[in-house]
Enzyme design. Structure first.
Site, PDB file in Angstrom:
ATOM      1  N   ASP A 179       0.937  -1.142  -0.009  1.00 40.37           N
ATOM      2  CA  ASP A 179      -0.083   0.140   0.048  1.00 40.37           C
ATOM      3  C   ASP A 179       0.866   1.240   0.058  1.00 40.37           C
ATOM      4  O   ASP A 179       2.006   0.970   0.240  1.00 40.37           O
ATOM      5  CB  ASP A 179      -0.829   0.004   1.111  1.00 40.37           C
ATOM      6  CG  ASP A 179      -1.845   0.984   1.308  1.00 40.37           C
ATOM      7  OD1 ASP A 179      -2.331   1.713   0.142  1.00 40.37           O
ATOM      8  OD2 ASP A 179      -2.429   1.579   2.383  1.00 40.37           O
ATOM      9  N   GLU A 182       2.518   4.950  -4.262  1.00 43.62           N
ATOM     10  CA  GLU A 182       2.487   5.934  -5.395  1.00 43.62           C
ATOM     11  C   GLU A 182       3.943   6.612  -5.538  1.00 43.62           C
ATOM     12  O   GLU A 182       4.200   7.003  -6.638  1.00 43.62           O
ATOM     13  CB  GLU A 182       1.217   6.911  -5.051  1.00 43.62           C
ATOM     14  CG  GLU A 182      -0.062   6.313  -5.020  1.00 43.62           C
ATOM     15  CD  GLU A 182      -0.482   5.468  -3.889  1.00 43.62           C
ATOM     16  OE1 GLU A 182       0.165   5.621  -2.915  1.00 43.62           O
ATOM     17  OE2 GLU A 182      -1.341   4.671  -4.124  1.00 43.62           O
ATOM     18  N   ASP A 257      -9.185   4.261  -1.619  1.00 45.51           N
ATOM     19  CA  ASP A 257     -10.043   4.620  -0.581  1.00 45.51           C
ATOM     20  C   ASP A 257     -11.088   5.236  -1.163  1.00 45.51           C
ATOM     21  O   ASP A 257     -11.199   6.415  -1.597  1.00 45.51           O
ATOM     22  CB  ASP A 257      -9.236   5.397   0.427  1.00 45.51           C
ATOM     23  CG  ASP A 257      -7.933   4.773   0.932  1.00 45.51           C
ATOM     24  OD1 ASP A 257      -7.753   3.659   0.981  1.00 45.51           O
ATOM     25  OD2 ASP A 257      -7.150   5.697   1.707  1.00 45.51           O
TER      26      ASP A 257
HETATM   27  C1  GLC Z   1      -4.520   3.298   3.036  1.00 41.93           C
HETATM   28  C2  GLC Z   1      -4.950   2.156   2.392  1.00 41.93           C
HETATM   29  C3  GLC Z   1      -6.060   1.471   3.282  1.00 41.93           C
HETATM   30  C4  GLC Z   1      -5.734   1.187   4.439  1.00 41.93           C
HETATM   31  C5  GLC Z   1      -4.560   2.341   5.265  1.00 41.93           C
HETATM   32  C6  GLC Z   1      -4.101   1.826   6.415  1.00 41.93           C
HETATM   33  O1  GLC Z   1      -5.405   4.444   3.374  1.00 41.93           O
HETATM   34  O2  GLC Z   1      -5.527   2.608   1.058  1.00 41.93           O
HETATM   35  O3  GLC Z   1      -6.672   0.335   2.484  1.00 41.93           O
HETATM   36  O4  GLC Z   1      -6.471   0.408   5.387  1.00 41.93           O
HETATM   37  O5  GLC Z   1      -4.086   3.022   4.448  1.00 41.93           O
HETATM   38  O6  GLC Z   1      -3.029   1.000   6.404  1.00 41.93           O
END
Ligand code: GLC
Length: 591
Positions: A179, A182, A257
């Site tokens: 995650d 980017e 998100d």
């Molecule tokens: C980011 C991710 C989300 C995750 C959060 C905490 O917002 O897109 O899916 O739960 O980080 O790790």
């Protein structure tokens, strides 16, 4: 810029060629196509165990559970919070025994901390991204100060891949979730690196301006290569947020998100279809919405849409964020106690639990079909989700349809994207289409009103298709399949459908342990014949096939299977069923 011009002329061929040009993934493990449950975050370990027990007790199928950032020690990647998770191996093993695969998050930002071995390694080896003056880029993400591996450097990728050894080979997690790649940066307007940051770019140094779009993809690549090295006999499952053209080779993707609104439900559908026709079929959205809590109705409709998304994952934020900053764990707990933020399929009242359960069960019924569509995606680049224009691009009406879409070769889905819906106007392209739930047949090139009660998502099977259906299990590996069902939807003329089967795990299929069946249906007004041609030598677990014939336009008087006469039963719905004790049957002839 390099431009590639692809003359299909069929739209499906454009996507197929583009996908083969940029690359296709390998077959996922079958469990990865089951239902996944996630939230930010399930902790401590006792809560994860309760969650697993709840799924089995409530008999809601589920194959995968996720650990979001809080399992780590103060957001240090590749570590565990020893208080919250004192025995990760034990937890993962116990979950596995109950049929749950564990997937854990790994972010790119490495906490700046001189007592943290991983940080020291990266710093000393010069593996982190730098500015033009040679200073490391240090920026806040979850830890207040992070350094960022330069994944565009092959040596860094190999290092990063090696870091998965403990998680994969020793702790035996089944999947990884990358995650913030980017790369996301907090507290700056651009939310990412400035353009002047330097990258190795596989030995052709360049600025972030050039490397930005591939940073996340190179992280996914490093992760996947590392995972495969650690467990060479297992098919890896990697999920990523950032990626780029060609990144479909490395990871499944979710759309990021989203918010629990009807608008975002529509977006989830459109984004998934668009990704799919852009070569990226292993996609899905956070079911129910990430931010805020969905109404019971919205959640059920979202779940119904996601049955048809290759990645089927429920995820929510809980109360973990205030603005951009993470909230302290005690605060999260307090807010959780004060206001219900849970989003598991059973928290919306008994009526909805029953519907939600039956919807997840439906996904498990359709797994053979999805797996087959995945196989064609891997082999041919054929997108799993397609707009109706991909079905018949000469049909102007189909071109303008926004809601309905195709799921694989034989299913048309009409998702419910608005509250209070009980019926939908659906335009059907060329051919006949059978409502899966009622068996009613609709003729194509026309708009029909179809029922869409809350407990059902309208979807239709192409006349002439043979649809495989599995028995419902609580997870994909619960037991060996005893029987396969084949729904044969009568269609005029000659039509074909395919079915792909293999062990659902491992690589034996590469040396022939698979089975690809091509069904050919010949429909006439007084006769239906179905032939099956097979390729590959995978040994099936089941010995029985239940064939149901729908939409037969005549009263049959005799049925022969491979030349032998067999009985045909008429069902209460007016369909016909026959039981075959040989899954290798070659020909069914009905007159
Ligand atoms: C980011 C991710 C989300 C995750 C959060 C905490 O917002 O897109 O899916 O739960 O980080 O790790």
């Amino acid at each position: 810029m390099n431009y590639y011009f692809i003359n299909g002329p069929a739209l499906t061929e454009v996507t197929e060629r583009y996908t083969r040009l940029t690359g296709t993934p390998e077959m996922p493990p079958l469990w990865a196509l089951g239902y996944h449950q996630c939230r930010w975050s399930y902790y401590p370990d006792s809560r994860v165990r309760e969650l697993a027990a709840a799924f089995r007790e409530k008999q809601i199928p589920c194959d995968a559970l996720y650990l979001d950032i809080d399992y780590m020690d103060d957001y240090r990647v590749f570590t565990w919070d020893e208080e919250l998770f004192p025995d990760p191996e034990g937890l993962i093993r116990d979950l596995k025994e109950q049929g749950f695969e564990t997937i854990v998050m790994i972010n790119p930002g490495v906490k700046v901390d001189n007592d943290y071995e991983l940080y020291r390694q990266g710093r000393d080896k010069g593996y982190f991204c730098t500015r033009p003056d040679g200073e490391m880029v240090i920026a806040p993400v979850w830890p207040p100060e992070c350094a960022f591996p330069d994944f565009t450097n092959p040596e860094v990728r190999a290092w990063w891949g090696g870091l998965y050894e403990d998680l994969m080979a020793r702790k035996k997690v089944s999947g990884i979730w990358n995650d913030m790649n980017e790369p996301a940066v907090f507290e700056v307007e651009s939310k990412t690196f400035p353009n002047h940051v330097r990258h190795d770019f596989d030995g052709h140094p360049c600025s972030h301006k050039k490397a930005h779009n591939i940073y996340g993809m190179q992280m996914a690549r490093a992760s996947l290569e590392g995972m495969k090295k650690q467990n060479p006999d297992k098919r890896p499952f990697l999920l990523t947020r950032a990626n780029f053209a060609g990144g479909q080779r490395y990871a499944a993707l979710w759309t990021g998100d989203n918010i629990a609104t009807w608008d975002h439900l529509r977006l989830a559908s459109e984004q998934s279809i668009r990704l799919s026709i852009s070569g990226y079929s292993f996609v899905g959205s956070d079911v129910g919405g990430f931010v805020e809590k969905p109404s019971a109705e919205l959640f059920t409709r979202w779940l119904q849409l996601a049955i048809f998304h290759p990645l089927f994952r429920n995820h929510t934020m809980g109360y973990n964020v205030d603005g951009a900053a993470a909230v302290k764990k005690e605060e999260v707990e307090l807010r959780r106690a004060q206001s219900d933020t849970d989003q598991e399929p059973w928290v919306f009242g008994d009526d909805h639990t029953a519907i939600n359960r039956s919807m997840i069960e439906l996904r498990y019924r359709l797994l053979h079909y999805l797996y087959t569509a995945f196989y064609h995606y891997v082999q041919q680049g054929t997108p799993i989700l397609r707009p109706l224009s991909y079905y018949d691009q000469s049909d102007e009406q189909a071109l303008s349809q926004k809601g309905p879409f195709l799921f694989g070769d034989d299913i048309l889905v009409a998702p419910v994207l608005e509250p209070g819906t009980t019926a939908l106007e659906v335009y059907f392209p060329e051919g006949g289409w059978y409502d899966f739930r009622t068996g009613e047949r609709y003729e194509g090139r026309q708009t029909h009103q179809v029922e869409a009660p809350l407990e059902a998502i309208p979807f239709f099977v192409r006349a002439g298709a043979v649809l495989p259906l599995r028995e419902v299990m609580q997870h994909t590996q619960e037991r060996a399949l005893q029987q396969l069902e084949l729904n044969v939807y009568y269609g005029e003329g000659e039509t074909t459908s395919r079915l792909y089967e293999d062990a659902g795990e491992g690589y034996d299929y590469e040396s022939g342990a698979y089975r690809l069946t091509t069904f050919r249906q010949q429909g006439q007004s007084d006769r239906l014949s179905l032939s099956a041609e097979r390729e590959g030598d995978y040994e099936l677990a089941y010995a029985e096939v239940e064939v149901t014939i729908l939409g037969l336009p005549f009263e049959p008087s005799a049925v022969h299977v491979d030349g032998r006469r067999v009985p045909l039963e008429k069902t209460a719905d007016g369909d016909y069923t026959l039981y075959l004790s040989d899954p290798d049957f070659k020909e069914v002839d009905i007159k």
